[in-house]
Scaffold this active site. Structure first.
Site, PDB file in Angstrom:
ATOM      1  N   HIS A   1       1.014  -1.231   0.004  1.00 58.88           N
ATOM      2  CA  HIS A   1       0.092  -0.036  -0.128  1.00 58.88           C
ATOM      3  C   HIS A   1       0.982   1.250   0.114  1.00 58.88           C
ATOM      4  CE1 HIS A   1       0.527  -1.200   4.056  1.00 58.88           C
ATOM      5  NE2 HIS A   1       0.783  -0.121   4.497  1.00 58.88           N
TER       6      HIS A   1
ATOM      7  N   HIS B   1       0.869   5.223   0.928  1.00 56.84           N
ATOM      8  CA  HIS B   1       0.479   6.311   1.815  1.00 56.84           C
ATOM      9  C   HIS B   1       0.427   7.567   1.035  1.00 56.84           C
ATOM     10  CE1 HIS B   1       0.598   4.157   5.872  1.00 56.84           C
ATOM     11  NE2 HIS B   1       1.335   3.342   5.034  1.00 56.84           N
TER      12      HIS B   1
HETATM   13  P1  AMP Z   1       1.973   0.372   7.406  1.00 58.43           P
HETATM   14  O1  AMP Z   1       2.644   0.916   8.717  1.00 58.43           O
HETATM   15  O2  AMP Z   1       2.402   1.077   6.072  1.00 58.43           O
HETATM   16  O3  AMP Z   1       1.723  -0.805   7.004  1.00 58.43           O
HETATM   17  O4  AMP Z   1       0.567   1.255   7.543  1.00 58.43           O
HETATM   18  C1  AMP Z   1      -0.735   0.401   7.823  1.00 58.43           C
HETATM   19  C2  AMP Z   1      -1.789   1.705   7.776  1.00 58.43           C
HETATM   20  O5  AMP Z   1      -2.821   1.057   7.610  1.00 58.43           O
HETATM   21  C3  AMP Z   1      -1.854   2.275   9.087  1.00 58.43           C
HETATM   22  O6  AMP Z   1      -1.483   3.708   8.730  1.00 58.43           O
HETATM   23  C4  AMP Z   1      -2.874   2.082   9.785  1.00 58.43           C
HETATM   24  O7  AMP Z   1      -3.638   3.207  10.233  1.00 58.43           O
HETATM   25  C5  AMP Z   1      -3.896   1.555   8.465  1.00 58.43           C
HETATM   26  N1  AMP Z   1      -4.994   0.852   8.783  1.00 58.43           N
HETATM   27  C6  AMP Z   1      -5.069  -0.340   9.794  1.00 58.43           C
HETATM   28  N2  AMP Z   1      -6.327  -0.833   9.499  1.00 58.43           N
HETATM   29  C7  AMP Z   1      -7.216  -0.036   8.864  1.00 58.43           C
HETATM   30  C8  AMP Z   1      -8.505   0.023   8.391  1.00 58.43           C
HETATM   31  N3  AMP Z   1      -9.263  -0.940   8.923  1.00 58.43           N
HETATM   32  N4  AMP Z   1      -8.907   0.981   7.646  1.00 58.43           N
HETATM   33  C9  AMP Z   1      -7.803   1.720   7.147  1.00 58.43           C
HETATM   34  N5  AMP Z   1      -6.963   1.775   7.458  1.00 58.43           N
HETATM   35  C10 AMP Z   1      -6.256   1.000   8.436  1.00 58.43           C
END
Ligand code: AMP
Ligand code: ZN
Length: 137
Positions: A100, A102
C-alpha cells in the site's frame, strides 16, 4: 486474495472502509488512524505483500492512482504539501502485509518531523554506489 489479509477483506467489502476511488486494478480509502486529515491508502486489488513481489505493471497501476489522487486530495483538503510513502517489511514500519502507498497531506506547521540525513564518511558514497550498481551486472 488472501483469506487472512485485512486489505483483501476491505477490497472485497467484508470489512468497511471509506472509499475515495476505485478502478479495475486499484482501491483507495482513508487511513483509519491518519497522520493528518485526508491520509489515504492506495492498494492493488491483487494481493502482494510488498514491493519486491509486486509485478511491475501492478506497481505502476498503484502509482498511476497515487498520481491521480495526490493533487485531488491536496485540492480538497487544502494541504500545503503531500508525502508519498511505501513501507516494506517490519524494519521499515510495515504493519499490514498487502502493498500500500500512503498519501499524506502535510502542512509546514503540522508538527511532524522530516527525516534527518547523515553525512557519508570520506570515500563511502563511492563504495555504496559500487555495491548497488553491482546488482545490475
Ligand atoms: P503500514 O505501517 O505502512 O503497514 O501502514 C498500515 C496503515 O494501515 C496504518 O497507517 C493504519 O492506520 C492503517 N490501517 C489499519 N487498519 C485499517 C483499516 N481497517 N482501515 C483503514 N486503515 C487501516
Ligand atoms: Zn491482501
Amino acid at each position: 486474495m488472501e483469506n487472512d489479509c485485512l486489505f483483501c477483506k476491505i477490497i472485497k467489502g467484508e470489512i468497511p472502509s471509506h472509499k475515495i476511488y476505485e478502478d479495475e486494478s486499484t482501491y483507495a480509502f482513508l487511513d483509519i488512524h491518519p497522520i493528518n486529515r485526508g491520509h489515504t491508502l492506495v492498494v492493488p486489488k491483487e494481493h502482494h505483500e510488498n514491493i519486491y513481489d509486486t509485478p511491475s505493471e501492478v506497481f505502476q497501476s498503484v502509482m498511476k492512482t497515487v498520481h491521480l489522487l495526490a493533487s485531488k486530495i491536496k485540492q480538497a483538503i487544502g494541504s500545503e504539501g503531500i508525502n508519498i510513502g511505501i513501507n516494506n517489511e517490519r524494519a521499515a514500519g510495515q504493519l499490514v502485509f498487502h502493498l500500500h502507498a500512503h498519501i499524506i497531506p502535510r502542512w509546514s506547521d503540522d508538527g511532524h518531523m522530516h527525516w534527518h540525513g547523515n553525512p557519508y564518511q570520506t570515500g563511502e558514497i563511492e563504495t555504496i554506489k559500487d555495491i548497488i550498481t553491482q546488482e545490475f551486472k
